[in-house]
Design an enzyme around this catalytic site. Structure first.
Site, PDB file in Angstrom:
ATOM      1  N   ASP A  42       0.829  -1.210   0.000  1.00 21.26           N
ATOM      2  CA  ASP A  42       0.000   0.000   0.000  1.00 21.26           C
ATOM      3  C   ASP A  42       0.863   1.260   0.000  1.00 21.26           C
ATOM      4  OD1 ASP A  42      -2.197  -1.586  -0.024  1.00 21.26           O
ATOM      5  OD2 ASP A  42      -2.611  -1.410   2.135  1.00 21.26           O
ATOM      6  N   LYS A 122     -11.551 -27.799 -18.115  1.00 19.96           N
ATOM      7  CA  LYS A 122     -12.391 -26.888 -18.876  1.00 19.96           C
ATOM      8  C   LYS A 122     -12.987 -25.915 -17.867  1.00 19.96           C
ATOM      9  CE  LYS A 122     -15.756 -26.430 -22.506  1.00 19.96           C
ATOM     10  NZ  LYS A 122     -16.484 -25.327 -21.884  1.00 19.96           N
ATOM     11  N   GLU A 180      -9.545 -17.934 -20.027  1.00 19.58           N
ATOM     12  CA  GLU A 180     -10.872 -17.898 -19.450  1.00 19.58           C
ATOM     13  C   GLU A 180     -10.861 -17.003 -18.208  1.00 19.58           C
ATOM     14  OE1 GLU A 180     -14.544 -20.344 -20.297  1.00 19.58           O
ATOM     15  OE2 GLU A 180     -12.664 -20.108 -21.380  1.00 19.58           O
ATOM     16  N   CYS A 424     -49.477 -32.442  11.580  1.00 17.33           N
ATOM     17  CA  CYS A 424     -50.296 -32.655  12.782  1.00 17.33           C
ATOM     18  C   CYS A 424     -51.126 -31.441  13.159  1.00 17.33           C
ATOM     19  CB  CYS A 424     -49.418 -33.081  13.961  1.00 17.33           C
ATOM     20  SG  CYS A 424     -48.395 -31.749  14.612  1.00 17.33           S
ATOM     21  N   CYS A 439     -42.341 -27.460  13.984  1.00 14.51           N
ATOM     22  CA  CYS A 439     -43.596 -27.915  14.561  1.00 14.51           C
ATOM     23  C   CYS A 439     -43.381 -28.012  16.060  1.00 14.51           C
ATOM     24  CB  CYS A 439     -43.954 -29.277  13.984  1.00 14.51           C
ATOM     25  SG  CYS A 439     -45.178 -30.166  14.968  1.00 14.51           S
TER      26      CYS A 439
HETATM   27  O1  D41 Z   1     -11.050 -24.021 -20.193  1.00 14.02           O
HETATM   28  C1  D41 Z   1     -11.654 -23.727 -21.215  1.00 14.02           C
HETATM   29  N1  D41 Z   1     -12.896 -23.292 -21.132  1.00 14.02           N
HETATM   30  C2  D41 Z   1     -10.994 -23.860 -22.555  1.00 14.02           C
HETATM   31  C3  D41 Z   1     -11.619 -23.315 -23.648  1.00 14.02           C
HETATM   32  C4  D41 Z   1      -9.748 -24.517 -22.715  1.00 14.02           C
HETATM   33  N2  D41 Z   1      -9.098 -25.051 -21.650  1.00 14.02           N
HETATM   34  N3  D41 Z   1      -9.194 -24.615 -23.927  1.00 14.02           N
HETATM   35  C5  D41 Z   1      -9.806 -24.094 -25.026  1.00 14.02           C
HETATM   36  N4  D41 Z   1      -9.200 -24.215 -26.210  1.00 14.02           N
HETATM   37  C6  D41 Z   1      -9.770 -23.723 -27.317  1.00 14.02           C
HETATM   38  C7  D41 Z   1      -9.092 -23.885 -28.629  1.00 14.02           C
HETATM   39  C8  D41 Z   1      -8.470 -25.251 -28.746  1.00 14.02           C
HETATM   40  C9  D41 Z   1     -10.057 -23.681 -29.739  1.00 14.02           C
HETATM   41  C10 D41 Z   1      -8.014 -22.854 -28.696  1.00 14.02           C
HETATM   42  C11 D41 Z   1     -11.048 -23.415 -24.916  1.00 14.02           C
HETATM   43  C12 D41 Z   1     -11.608 -22.889 -26.101  1.00 14.02           C
HETATM   44  N5  D41 Z   1     -10.955 -23.065 -27.274  1.00 14.02           N
HETATM   45  C13 D41 Z   1     -12.857 -22.151 -26.140  1.00 14.02           C
HETATM   46  N6  D41 Z   1     -13.384 -21.437 -25.164  1.00 14.02           N
HETATM   47  C14 D41 Z   1     -14.530 -20.906 -25.592  1.00 14.02           C
HETATM   48  C15 D41 Z   1     -14.746 -21.304 -26.838  1.00 14.02           C
HETATM   49  C16 D41 Z   1     -13.690 -22.070 -27.196  1.00 14.02           C
END
Ligand code: D41
Length: 689
Positions: A42, A122, A180, A424, A439
Site C-alpha cells: 500500500d 475446462k 478464461e 399434525c 412444529c
Molecule cells: O477451459 C476452457 N474453457 C478452454 C476453452 C480450454 N481449456 N481450452 C480451449 N481451447 C480452445 C481452442 C483449442 C479452440 C483454442 C477453450 C476454447 N478453445 C474455447 N473457449 C470458448 C470457446 C472455445
C-alpha cells in the site's frame, strides 16, 4: 518543466515502483505466495499514485495504479478478432473420446500410433483474448460470437492476476493470449455474502457472477469483484516463433508471468485421457474454481496444423464434459416437509430433470428465509444443482422467464411458511436466531415420530435392516408403534402383527423380527447417534461415548461436564441437556435399557494409545492413505480425528491441495505433519516434547 537530472531520477523511481508492485502482484495473485506485506504494498502504491498526480506526463495505462477501474462508459466498443476464436466440440462418453482419438490418428495418417495430448481443465468461465504489444497489455475482448466480441480492456485491467507487462526483457512484437475469466469459489461466496448482508440480489453461480462482473460498464465495480484468469492458448503472434508443442507454449506463457493452471498436464492415448478425466473429476469439488469438463488438445503444434478445422471447431481438440451439475427446470409446487427434529423444510417439486447423473424431481429450498430471498414461486423456471452426493437444491430463479410466464398464467404469491404443521396441525414456531421454523408438537407429531424411528433404524444408527421409511410409515399409521422402545416390545412388534401389514409377506415379517433382535446390544456410539438428539451427529456421538463411557454418565452431565468434550460447544451442550430433561425421552430410554437395546461401557474409557488425548485434523490428499484410513489410524491410537482446526487441535496431517484448514493451522501455530511424519508419530509417539 523539471531540470533534466531530477526528471530522470523521478522517472527512474516510477519505473522502480512499478516493477516492485508488478512483482508483488504476480507473487500474490499468480504464484499464490506473497512476499511483500500488505502495508508495504500500500505504501509503494500510494507513493506511485502521488508521483503520477504531480507528473501526469509519466502516467501510463499499464501502471499498477490503473487497476482500480476507469469510470463508467455508455457501451462497449466492438472488437474484431484478427484470428477467429473457435469453439470446441464436446464429448460426453469414453466412446466419443475414442472416436475423437481415432479421427486424430486417421487425420495424421498414424493409425497405430499413441497420440500425445495436452490435457487441461475446462474452466467454467468466459473466454477472452488479451493483447500485448511489445510486452505491454494494450487491449482485451470477450469472445462474443468468435469473430467479434466486446472491448473490455478497462475491466480486464482490474484483474490482478493478468499482468500489465509480460515478465520478459525481450517481449514479442505482438502476443495475443487466450484464456478464461472466472471467479474463484471463495470470491463468489464472499461476494454473495456481502450482497446478502446488504439485502441485494445474489448470483446463482460463479460463472454468472464472473460474466456479470466482467461486463460492467463501470470498471470500478469489476475491480471490487475479484475475478481470476487462466490462459489456455495463443492467438495473433508477431516477432517470435512458438515452441513445438501446446504444453511448451503453456510453459512459455507461465514464464511470461501469465497465470496457467497447475492442473494442466499431458497424457497419451485414450487410456491416458480417461485417467486424467477421472482423476480431475475426483478432485472437482475440491478445486478452487468450477469446471465443467476436461479439454484435450493434440500436443504437437505441427500435428494441430495438419488436422486443421471443421466448420468453426478445431479437429485437434475436444471438450470432454462431466454430467452437468446444474440444469434449468420448472417448479410445479412447493411442499413443506417435517423433519426428525420438527424443522419444516420447504421442498420444490420439479418437472423431472436429469442433473448430476440422476433424474431429480425434488430439491430443497432449505428454509423460509432462503425461499424469500430467492423469491421462488410455483411456475418459476429455476436452476437446480446436484453436486456430488449432496441433496439437490434450487440455486435461483430465472427472473427473465417469470415475466414471460405472467403473460399466460396468473401471478403466484410469494411463498410463506404455514402457521400450522402440515402433518399434525400443531402451531409452528420459529425461535429467535434460528433459520428453521418448527412444529411445536415434538414426538406427538406423527411426521417427527416417523422420522425419529426411521433415523433410529438407519444403517449408521441401529442398523435394523428392512425397516425403511415405507414400513415405518405403516407401523406408525397403524398405531403399532410410537417410539423406538416399542420396536423391542414383542406384544407390539411380532410376526403376526407385521404380517398383517400391507405388502408384508410372512418371510419378510420374520426377517424383520430377526433384524430387530440382531440390533440389540449395539455399541454406545451408535445408540447415542440413534437417539436423534439435535445437533448430535455420528462424530459427536462417538466423542460423547468415548468421553463418558456409559449412558448414565452422559445423562448426568451438566453443561460444564459436556464442555470438556472436544468440539462440544454451548449449542450442542444445550441440545443434549434439553433432550435428557424431557420426561418422554427418559421414559423411552428406560424401556430401551430394559430391552438391552445397547451395550454400555463399564466406565470412562482409559486413555491408551500413542495419540491418547490428542486431537488431529486430516486435510488434503495424502500420498497413500485415504482420509478415512488416516482417521481410523488416529482413532485406533486413542486420538480424536476432528473435522475442523481450532486451538484444541494438536496436529494437522496435511496432504496435497490442503487448503484453508492448513492455512488456519499455520496461523494458529499448530504442528503440521506430512504422511511420513504422521506414520512416525503413530509408531513412536511424539518425541519432540
Ligand atoms: O477451459 C476452457 N474453457 C478452454 C476453452 C480450454 N481449456 N481450452 C480451449 N481451447 C480452445 C481452442 C483449442 C479452440 C483454442 C477453450 C476454447 N478453445 C474455447 N473457449 C470458448 C470457446 C472455445
Amino acid at each position: 518543466m523539471l531540470a533534466g537530472t531530477e526528471a530522470t531520477a523521478i522517472a527512474e523511481r516510477v519505473e522502480k515502483l512499478r516493477s516492485l508492485l508488478n512483482e508483488a502482484n504476480y507473487r500474490y495473485y499468480v504464484l499464490d505466495a506473497p512476499t511483500l506485506p500488505d502495508s508495504e504494498y500500500d505504501g509503494l502504491l500510494r507513493e506511485l499514485q502521488a508521483i503520477e498526480v504531480d507528473h501526469p506526463e509519466l502516467l501510463t495505462s499499464d501502471s499498477p495504479t490503473q487497476r482500480v477501474g476507469a469510470g463508467p462508459v455508455k457501451a462497449f466498443a466492438e472488437f474484431g478478432h484478427a484470428i477467429p476464436m473457435l469453439s470446441l466440440n464436446n464429448a460426453f462418453s469414453e466412446e466419443e473420446v475414442a472416436a475423437f482419438d481415432r479421427r486424430v490418428r486417421e487425420g495424421l495418417d498414424r493409425m497405430d500410433a499413441a497420440i500425445e495430448y495436452a490435457v487441461e481443465p475446462k474452466f467454467d468461465g468466459l473466454a477472452v483474448a488479451l493483447h500485448y504489444q511489445r510486452g505491454v497489455f494494450v487491449s482485451g475482448a470477450t469472445r462474443g460470437d468468435g469473430a467479434r466480441g466486446e472491448d473490455v480492456s478497462a475491466n480486464l485491467r482490474t484483474i490482478q492476476s493478468i499482468p500489465m507487462r509480460l515478465g520478459t526483457e525481450s517481449p514479442p512484437e505482438w502476443l495475443e493470449v487466450r484464456g478464461e475469466v472466472l471467479m474463484l469459489r471463495r470470491d463468489f461466496e464472499r461476494l454473495n455474502e456481502a450482497a446478502r448482508s446488504n439485502g441485494e440480489k445474489t448470483f446463482v453461480n460463479p460463472r454468472n457472477a464472473a460474466a456479470g462482473s466482467l461486463r460492467q460498464l463501470d470498471a470500478r465495480i469489476t475491480a471490487r469483484r475479484r475475478l481470476s484468469f487462466f490462459a489456455y492458448g495463443v492467438g495473433r503472434i508477431e516477432g517470435v516463433s512458438l515452441p513445438e508443442s501446446h504444453t511448451a507454449v503453456m510453459d512459455w506463457l507461465t514464464a511470461l508471468n501469465l497465470p496457467v493452471s497447475n492442473e494442466c498436464s499431458a497424457a497419451i492415448g485414450v487410456d491416458g485421457l480417461m485417467r486424467y478425466f477421472h482423476a480431475l473429476g475426483a478432485r472437482r469439488d475440491a478445486l478452487p474454481f468450477d469446471i465443467d469438463g476436461a479439454v484435450y488438445k493434440v500436443n504437437s503444434l505441427a500435428d494441430q496444423a495438419v488436422l486443421g478445422f471443421v466448420a468453426r471447431a478445431p479437429r485437434f481438440a475436444i471438450a470432454h464434459k462431466y454430467p452437468a451439475q446444474e440444469e434449468i427446470t420448472q417448479v410445479l409446487g412447493i411442499d413443506v416437509q417435517v423433519g426428525r427434529t420438527g424443522a419444516l423444510t420447504p421442498v420444490a417439486r420439479l418437472k423431472p430433470v436429469f442433473v448430476g447423473g440422476v433424474t431429480v424431481t425434488n430439491a430443497t429450498l432449505h428454509n423460509e428465509d432462503e425461499v424469500r430471498r430467492k423469491d421462488v414461486r410455483v411456475g418459476d423456471s429455476v436452476i437446480v444443482r446436484r453436486a456430488g452426493d449432496v441433496i439437490p437444491e434450487v440455486v435461483g430463479v430465472l427472473p427473465e422467464r417469470r415475466s414471460m410466464r405472467d403473460l399466460v398464467t396468473p401471478e403466484f404469491p410469494p411463498f410463506s411458511m404455514p402457521s400450522a404443521c402440515p402433518e399434525c396441525g400443531a402451531p409452528v414456531i420459529r425461535l429467535e436466531g434460528e433459520a428453521a421454523a418448527r412444529c411445536s408438537n415434538g414426538l406427538s407429531c406423527p411426521a417427527q415420530r416417523k422420522q425419529a424411528l426411521f433415523h433410529f433404524a438407519s444403517r449408521r444408527a441401529m442398523d435394523i435392516e428392512g425397516l425403511g421409511d415405507k414400513l415405518v410409515e405403516q407401523l406408525v399409521e397403524n398405531d403399532l408403534i410410537a417410539t423406538p422402545a416399542d420396536l423391542y416390545d414383542p406384544s407390539k412388534v411380532n410376526r403376526e402383527s407385521l404380517a398383517s401389514l400391507d405388502r408384508m409377506a410372512e418371510k419378510s415379517a420374520e426377517n424383520l423380527v430377526q433384524a430387530i433382535k440382531d440390533s440389540r446390544s449395539r455399541e454406545l456410539p451408535r445408540f447415542i447417534y440413534a437417539l436423534g438428539i439435535r445437533n448430535v451427529g455420528e462424530q459427536t456421538a462417538k466423542d460423547l461415548a468415548r468421553h463418558f463411557g456409559n449412558l448414565d454418565a452422559l445423562m448426568a452431565a451438566d453443561a460444564e461436564a459436556l464442555h470438556e468434550v472436544p468440539d462440544v460447544g454451548p449449542v450442542v451442550a444445550e441440545s443434549i441437556r434439553a433432550f435428557f430433561s424431557e420426561p418422554h425421552n427418559l421414559d423411552v430410554i428406560e424401556r430401551l435399557r430394559q430391552a438391552h437395546a445397547w451395550k454400555d461401557g463399564e466406565a470412562r474409557r482409559i486413555a491408551v494409545g500413542k495419540l491418547a488425548g490428542k486431537t488431529l485434523v486430516v486435510t488434503g490428499t495424502l500420498p497413500s492413505l485415504s482420509r478415512d484410513q488416516a482417521r481410523a489410524l488416529i482413532e485406533a491410537e486413542g486420538g480424536k480425528a476432528a473435522g475442523s482446526v481450532s486451538r484444541k487441535t494438536d496436529y494437522v496431517v496435511a496432504g496435497a491441495e490442503a487448503g484453508t484448514k492448513l492455512a488456519k493451522a499455520q496461523e494458529l501455530g499448530i504442528r503440521i505433519l506430512d504422511e511420513a511424519a504422521f506414520f512416525e508419530l503413530i509408531q513412536h509417539g511424539d518425541n519432540t516434547q
